[in-house]
Design an enzyme around this catalytic site. Structure first.
Site, PDB file in Angstrom:
ATOM      1  CB  ILE A  23      42.148  42.586  52.498  1.00  0.00           C
ATOM      2  CG1 ILE A  23      40.652  42.254  52.455  1.00  0.00           C
ATOM      3  CG2 ILE A  23      42.668  42.620  53.932  1.00  0.00           C
ATOM      4  CD1 ILE A  23      40.297  40.906  53.046  1.00  0.00           C
ATOM      5  N   GLY A  29      33.602  46.873  44.512  1.00  0.00           N
ATOM      6  CA  GLY A  29      33.877  47.878  45.536  1.00  0.00           C
ATOM      7  C   GLY A  29      35.124  47.501  46.303  1.00  0.00           C
ATOM      8  CG  ASP A 144      34.880  37.692  36.470  1.00  0.00           C
ATOM      9  OD1 ASP A 144      35.630  37.781  35.464  1.00  0.00           O
ATOM     10  OD2 ASP A 144      34.823  38.563  37.353  1.00  0.00           O
TER      11      ASP A 144
END
Length: 366
Positions: A23, A29, A144
């Site tokens: 997804i 990763g 972030d």
């Protein structure tokens, strides 16, 4: 910190989870939608890139795990369940958000030429601010914040006992959507920062200048640009004149009409001086956002009041029915008692008459 080492053990991932689909792919990763065989629940499993041990990716992976361990559970932060190392991969088991990421939504909207409306923009700003307040109060910063790191959970409604629909969410929001902060790979301590710069498009200038005195305000800066993107602004630059123009306190052009006060709030959130930017706590209480929140809270209060009234009426009705039943029983009992008393009196009269002495005349002769 213990570095990750290759393991020859039987794969826990393969043993415990059934992989459904990939997804997402990111800096860390890949992310997979999986069902845990033991409980049948759906989770998002993040599997790091190879090789991991000894790399900068390992530090990001460990940082995310440590951040989750510190933060615990909050409704506006993606929930963490477990993490382990396996064959030089770090694997993190997180909450699965059934609405995908905000970035996914914005890409779909762009294809259709649509933008999120003002009400939804305020929901995003309010809810993400709640998550940031929790992170900042825990002594951490995210560093972030961007659309791909904000995840969406659609509230699931289940049938209540009286056929009513009840939400299983921990919060009540008018949009029916809960926004959650995820991907904690850049999280660091406010007091002892080890800053790993995030996406340059959302990075506040003071971070590039290695000025870390006001780290939480860098999250506020990134949140304002995230909301601007949700409102329809063009993709943000990685560098160049427009990049610098934004960091001078200018919101990039937004192609829809928004209230002046809302735009001014976004502008304040990217102020060149981090001291001038509002904190996450101040944003939650800001007049631009509070009416939306107050309306949802007020509606919930009204609903609770109505539920209380209904419960009270049901109790009163039950009491009235019980009283009516008791009165009927009492009336019936009284009637039977009266009937019994009347019958008893009649029997008593007959009995007295039977024992009455009749007049008898005796003639006595002397």
């Amino acid at each position: 910190r213990c570095p990750l080492k290759e393991s020859n053990m039987v794969s826990r991932y393969r043993k415990e989870f059934l992989e459904l689909e990939k997804i997402g792919v990111g800096e860390f990763g890949s992310v997979y939608k999986c069902i845990k065989r033991l409980d049948g629940c759906v989770y998002a499993i993040k599997r790091s890139k190879r090789p991991l041990a000894g790399s900068s990716d390992e530090q990001l992976a460990l940082r995310e795990v440590y951040a989750h361990a510190v933060l615990g559970h909050h409704p506006h932060v993606v929930r963490y369940y477990s993490a382990w190392a396996e064959d030089d991969h770090m694997i993190i088991q997180n909450e699965y958000c059934n609405g995908g990421s905000l970035q996914d939504m914005l890409l779909e909207n762009a294809k259709l030429g649509q933008y999120l409306p003002e009400t939804e923009l305020k929901e995003i700003l309010l809810q993400v601010s709640m998550g940031l307040k929790y992170i900042h109060n825990s002594g951490l910063v995210h560093l972030d914040i961007k659309p791909s790191n904000i995840f969406i959970c659609h509230k699931m409604a289940v049938a209540g006992p009286a056929g009513q629909e009840e939400s299983d969410s921990e919060d009540e929001f008018s949009s029916g959507v809960v926004y959650k902060i995820g991907d904690l790979g850049h999280v660091t301590s406010i007091t002892n920062p080890q800053v790993e710069e995030g996406d340059r498009r959302f990075l506040a200038n003071e971070i590039l200048q290695e000025q870390y005195c006001y780290l939480p305000k860098a999250d506020i800066f990134a949140l304002a640009l995230t909301v601007a993107l949700a409102a329809g602004t063009a993709p943000l630059p990685h560098n160049g004149a427009m990049w610098h123009h934004i960091r001078e306190g200018n919101i990039p052009p937004i192609p829809q009409k928004l209230p002046h006060l809302f735009l001014e709030l976004l502008k304040l959130m990217i102020h060149p001086d981090p001291v001038e930017r509002p904190s996450a706590s101040a944003l939650i209480k800001h007049p631009v956002l509070s009416p939306s929140r107050e309306k949802a809270v007020q509606l919930q209060k009204q609903l609770n009041v109505e539920k209380c009234k209904t419960a009270m009426l049901e109790r009163e009705l039950k009491a009235a029915r019980l009283a009516e039943t008791l009165m009927k029983d009492q009336t019936l009992g009284s009637a039977k008692l009266q009937e019994s008393e009347t019958s008893s009196k009649q029997n008593s009269k007959r009995l007295v008459g039977g024992k009455s002495c009749r007049s008898v005349s005796f003639t006595l002769g002397y």
